[in-house]
Design a protein around this motif. Structure first.
Motif, PDB file in Angstrom:
ATOM      1  N   ALA A 297       0.830  -1.213   0.000  1.00 17.64           N
ATOM      2  CA  ALA A 297       0.000   0.000   0.000  1.00 17.64           C
ATOM      3  C   ALA A 297       0.860   1.257   0.000  1.00 17.64           C
ATOM      4  N   ALA A 298       1.981   1.223   0.767  1.00 18.65           N
ATOM      5  CA  ALA A 298       2.861   2.389   0.796  1.00 18.65           C
ATOM      6  C   ALA A 298       3.498   2.635  -0.572  1.00 18.65           C
ATOM      7  N   GLU A 299       3.920   1.545  -1.235  1.00 16.12           N
ATOM      8  CA  GLU A 299       4.492   1.711  -2.574  1.00 16.12           C
ATOM      9  C   GLU A 299       3.451   2.257  -3.547  1.00 16.12           C
ATOM     10  N   ARG A 300       2.232   1.718  -3.452  1.00 13.53           N
ATOM     11  CA  ARG A 300       1.175   2.215  -4.322  1.00 13.53           C
ATOM     12  C   ARG A 300       0.862   3.674  -4.028  1.00 13.53           C
ATOM     13  N   GLU A 301       0.842   4.044  -2.736  1.00 17.47           N
ATOM     14  CA  GLU A 301       0.586   5.432  -2.365  1.00 17.47           C
ATOM     15  C   GLU A 301       1.715   6.349  -2.847  1.00 17.47           C
ATOM     16  N   THR A 302       2.953   5.840  -2.724  1.00 19.16           N
ATOM     17  CA  THR A 302       4.093   6.644  -3.168  1.00 19.16           C
ATOM     18  C   THR A 302       4.050   6.881  -4.666  1.00 19.16           C
ATOM     19  N   MET A 422      -4.374  14.526   7.064  1.00 19.71           N
ATOM     20  CA  MET A 422      -5.302  13.659   6.337  1.00 19.71           C
ATOM     21  C   MET A 422      -4.781  12.237   6.243  1.00 19.71           C
ATOM     22  N   GLY A 423      -3.458  12.066   6.230  1.00 18.53           N
ATOM     23  CA  GLY A 423      -2.901  10.722   6.119  1.00 18.53           C
ATOM     24  C   GLY A 423      -2.751  10.017   7.437  1.00 18.53           C
ATOM     25  N   LEU A 424      -2.660  10.775   8.566  1.00 20.77           N
ATOM     26  CA  LEU A 424      -2.441  10.167   9.874  1.00 20.77           C
ATOM     27  C   LEU A 424      -3.542  10.543  10.844  1.00 20.77           C
ATOM     28  N   ARG A 425      -4.779  10.641  10.382  1.00 23.33           N
ATOM     29  CA  ARG A 425      -5.900  11.044  11.236  1.00 23.33           C
ATOM     30  C   ARG A 425      -6.171  10.021  12.329  1.00 23.33           C
ATOM     31  N   ALA A 426      -5.775   8.762  12.106  1.00 23.12           N
ATOM     32  CA  ALA A 426      -6.061   7.727  13.096  1.00 23.12           C
ATOM     33  C   ALA A 426      -5.325   7.966  14.401  1.00 23.12           C
ATOM     34  N   SER A 427      -4.189   8.658  14.375  1.00 27.59           N
ATOM     35  CA  SER A 427      -3.431   8.943  15.591  1.00 27.59           C
ATOM     36  C   SER A 427      -3.625  10.408  15.929  1.00 27.59           C
ATOM     37  N   ALA A 428      -4.561  10.686  16.821  1.00 28.49           N
ATOM     38  CA  ALA A 428      -4.937  12.076  17.079  1.00 28.49           C
ATOM     39  C   ALA A 428      -3.819  12.853  17.750  1.00 28.49           C
ATOM     40  N   GLU A 429      -3.072  12.199  18.653  1.00 30.50           N
ATOM     41  CA  GLU A 429      -2.013  12.924  19.336  1.00 30.50           C
ATOM     42  C   GLU A 429      -0.887  13.326  18.406  1.00 30.50           C
ATOM     43  N   GLN A 430      -0.702  12.572  17.292  1.00 30.14           N
ATOM     44  CA  GLN A 430       0.418  12.830  16.409  1.00 30.14           C
ATOM     45  C   GLN A 430       0.031  13.580  15.153  1.00 30.14           C
ATOM     46  N   SER A 431      -1.254  13.893  14.988  1.00 23.60           N
ATOM     47  CA  SER A 431      -1.668  14.582  13.779  1.00 23.60           C
ATOM     48  C   SER A 431      -1.223  16.039  13.805  1.00 23.60           C
ATOM     49  N   LEU A 432      -0.742  16.525  12.689  1.00 30.03           N
ATOM     50  CA  LEU A 432      -0.367  17.927  12.506  1.00 30.03           C
ATOM     51  C   LEU A 432       0.798  18.367  13.381  1.00 30.03           C
ATOM     52  N   THR A 433       1.569  17.416  13.921  1.00 35.40           N
ATOM     53  CA  THR A 433       2.667  17.822  14.784  1.00 35.40           C
ATOM     54  C   THR A 433       3.790  18.468  13.997  1.00 35.40           C
TER      55      THR A 433
END
Length: 627
Positions: A297-302, A422-433
């Motif tokens: 998935a990461a390769e496809r996303e890249t 948008m890519g890391l919304r699942a981890s709220a503490e780490q989003s937009l850091t």
């Protein structure tokens, strides 16, 4: 004569029929309502039914043949009649291994002769004891030891397991048999010879390969006797004299019996360990497959991201070329127009210079007749253009294009910075850091916020300093104004924002439910309210102590590992940014980006009391810069 024939038939039946032929391999007892599976094996109807009910796959317990559809079993009447006849001939004794637990004892009335175990088979009383020990003991359960009537303490031995079902007993019996070393069966004595006493209970030494009188066995240090017994109380091997002296009140059994039981337990433990190993190996394969899926998935996303960004770069280069070409065309058109005006001006200048020269010559002439004749034509106005309102300036669209382009680039850069959210919304503490300001930085924009009583719901009770709000049990006598909320228990602040950056902190510790954020001035305040950014509400919520969410449609759940005691709210009006922080932990919780077009006010809702569980107030606290 008839009696003699009948006696001969019964004697022949006893010699041909053995009890093993009438034992169910699941319950280890004589058949009760026997049924036969399509593969030809027979079991008790209740036993095979329970076995299939507890198994996911419908298969034979013996040959493991699987059946696509659960067979409809009927009682084998012939086998049942033979089983009943055998019971009657045997004097009603039911079970070899499971029925008679005393080693060396014959059947009732001598009808059944206790045979020695065959190759790989446990003695009947020993298997019955192990079967009983492997089950969960009852509160008043006691087991008689082989050496005396003393009850076996339930605490001895390994920790008890839950009582096994019929299917587990079958597997356990097979495991025990496979785990033990194979010992040759002694020859079966003739019917007339009494059965030999059990070697486990006799004084004669017994080995797995048969009886022996070896002298190299371990001996008791004190009494110089062979260690043939095992004390379950002290968990040690003892000799016969020790069992009559210091171990007299203890539970003592033959050491070989305890060895067989413990070894069978090792076999069961080994099977359980193998199952645990296989389960973990499957989990390792599952995780590895997940890693491969993540890598794919990461390769496809890249690849997709690179392709999209390449197209974006190509589009920007094409737009750049078109914009530069348009600017060049505008420049050329402007130059052409200016050159045309210059040409016209030069022609008029030439005409004016020509007339000026003629007038100079006429003024110097002494011929008054010529002067009077030429004067009217020379003094008449020339056909020239009024150039006072004509000017050539730079392209008026050049500045606007550059300004518009700058705004587009800034918005585009802002959208690019939002990609991690948008890519890391699942981890709220780490989003937009990566680009969110820290707590200490946003605290520099602290403002003094106070509550507006004119907007408070009638059930809300505000403190005198307008810094605290809680929900009461009944409505307060307040006027119903257009600015007051009448359905949702919330209140706005007096301070509204139309520009700039602002920050305030609210203490929420001890509450089970609350809402904090900002609201637009034009929101609906009467009746049922739909809370979402599209309706002018941007706020964070807590429900039932642990359910944190940002109110969108649908709500965006936030899995917070640390429960905040104090919430910091940060607003950047120009960027349309609303951010929430855990002040005590100094971490960012969530950020929402939107566009503000109206005055926005701090929004507070302590929610209802919920029978006293949510009576703590929301408190606007002074902002103290953290280290």
């Amino acid at each position: 004569m008839a009696e003699r024939v009948s006696g001969g038939v019964m004697a022949l039946s006893r010699s041909l029929l053995t009890e093993e032929q009438f034992l169910c391999s699941i319950c280890l007892d004589v058949f009760t309502n026997p049924v036969s599976t399509p593969c030809g094996h027979s079991f008790c109807m209740g036993c095979i039914g329970d076995y299939w009910d507890s198994s996911k796959v419908c298969q034979c317990p013996l040959c493991k043949e699987s059946f696509r559809k659960r067979p409809e079993l009927h009682i084998n009447r012939t086998l049942r009649e033979i089983t009943e006849q055998f019971k009657r001939m045997s004097g009603g004794v039911a079970g070899g291994v499971a029925a008679d637990a005393s080693v060396g004892a014959g059947g009732v009335g001598g009808a059944l002769v206790d045979r020695p175990p065959r190759l790989g088979e446990l003695p009947g009383d020993l298997f019955a004891e192990m079967k009983q020990r492997f089950q969960r003991p009852a509160a008043d359960d006691s087991t008689a030891s082989a050496s005396g009537p003393s009850p076996e303490p339930p605490a001895l031995g390994p920790a008890p397991n839950p009582a096994p079902g019929p299917a587990q007993l079958t597997l356990r019996r097979n495991t025990i048999t496979n785990a033990l070393p194979q010992c040759p069966a002694p020859p079966r004595p003739p019917p007339s010879v009494p059965a030999a006493p059990s070697p486990l209970l006799s004084g004669r030494r017994y080995t797995l390969s048969g009886p022996a009188d070896s002298l190299d066995a371990p001996q008791c240090v004190r009494h110089r006797q062979r260690l043939e017994l095992f004390c379950r109380t002290d968990q040690t091997c003892v000799c016969a004299e020790c069992s009559e002296t210091e171990h007299r009140s203890h539970t003592v059994i033959p050491a070989k019996r305890e060895w067989l039981i413990k070894k069978s337990q090792l076999g069961i433990t080994e099977v359980e360990l193998q199952d645990m190993i296989r389960e973990r190996e499957r989990k390792v394969q599952e995780i590895r497959a997940s890693i491969e899926n993540i890598r794919t998935a990461a390769e496809r996303e890249t690849e997709g991201s690179v392709r999209v960004l390449s197209l974006l770069v190509s589009s920007m280069e094409r737009s750049q070329a078109e914009l530069l070409e348009l600017i060049e065309m505008n420049r050329r058109a402007a130059e052409h127009q200016a050159e045309g005006l210059i040409h016209q001006l030069q022609q008029e200048i030439a005409e004016l210079r020509k007339r000026s020269a003629t007038l100079s010559q006429l003024a110097q002439s002494d011929d008054h007749i010529l002067f009077l004749r030429s004067f009217p034509s020379l003094c008449s106005p020339l056909n020239t253009k009024d150039w006072s309102q004509i000017s050539v300036t730079s392209d008026p669209t050049a500045g606007s294009v550059l300004g518009t382009l700058s705004q587009l680039v800034e918005r585009f850069q802002e959208e690019l910075r939002r990609l991690p959210e948008m890519g890391l919304r699942a981890s709220a503490e780490q989003s937009l850091t990566r680009y969110q300001p820290k707590v200490k930085r946003v605290q520099e924009y602290a403002v003094d916020v106070t509550l507006d009583p004119g907007t408070a719901h009638p059930r809300l009770i505000l403190s005198e300093d307008r810094k605290q709000v809680r929900c009461g049990d009944r409505h307060q006598p307040v006027p119903d104004t257009p600015d007051r909320f009448d359905r949702v228990v919330c209140v706005l602040a007096r301070q509204g924002f139309t520009t700039g950056r602002h920050y305030w902190e609210v203490e929420v510790g001890g509450k089970t439910d609350w809402d904090l954020g900002v609201a637009s001035q034009s929101v609906n305040r009467k009746g049922k309210i739909t809370v979402s950014p599209a309706h002018g509400y941007w706020f964070l919520s807590l429900r039932d102590r642990n359910d944190y969410a940002f109110r969108t449609e649908p709500s965006t759940s936030l899995g917070l590992h640390l429960k905040p005691h104090k919430i910091g709210v940060y607003v950047d009006y120009e960027k349309g940014q609303v951010s929430f922080y855990n002040v005590d932990a100094k971490i960012h919780i969530y950020t929402f980006i939107d566009t503000f077009s109206d005055t926005i006010f701090p929004f507070f809702s302590p929610c209802t009391n919920k029978s006293g569980k949510n009576e703590a107030p929301l408190i606007i606290t002074p902002v103290t810069l953290t280290d």
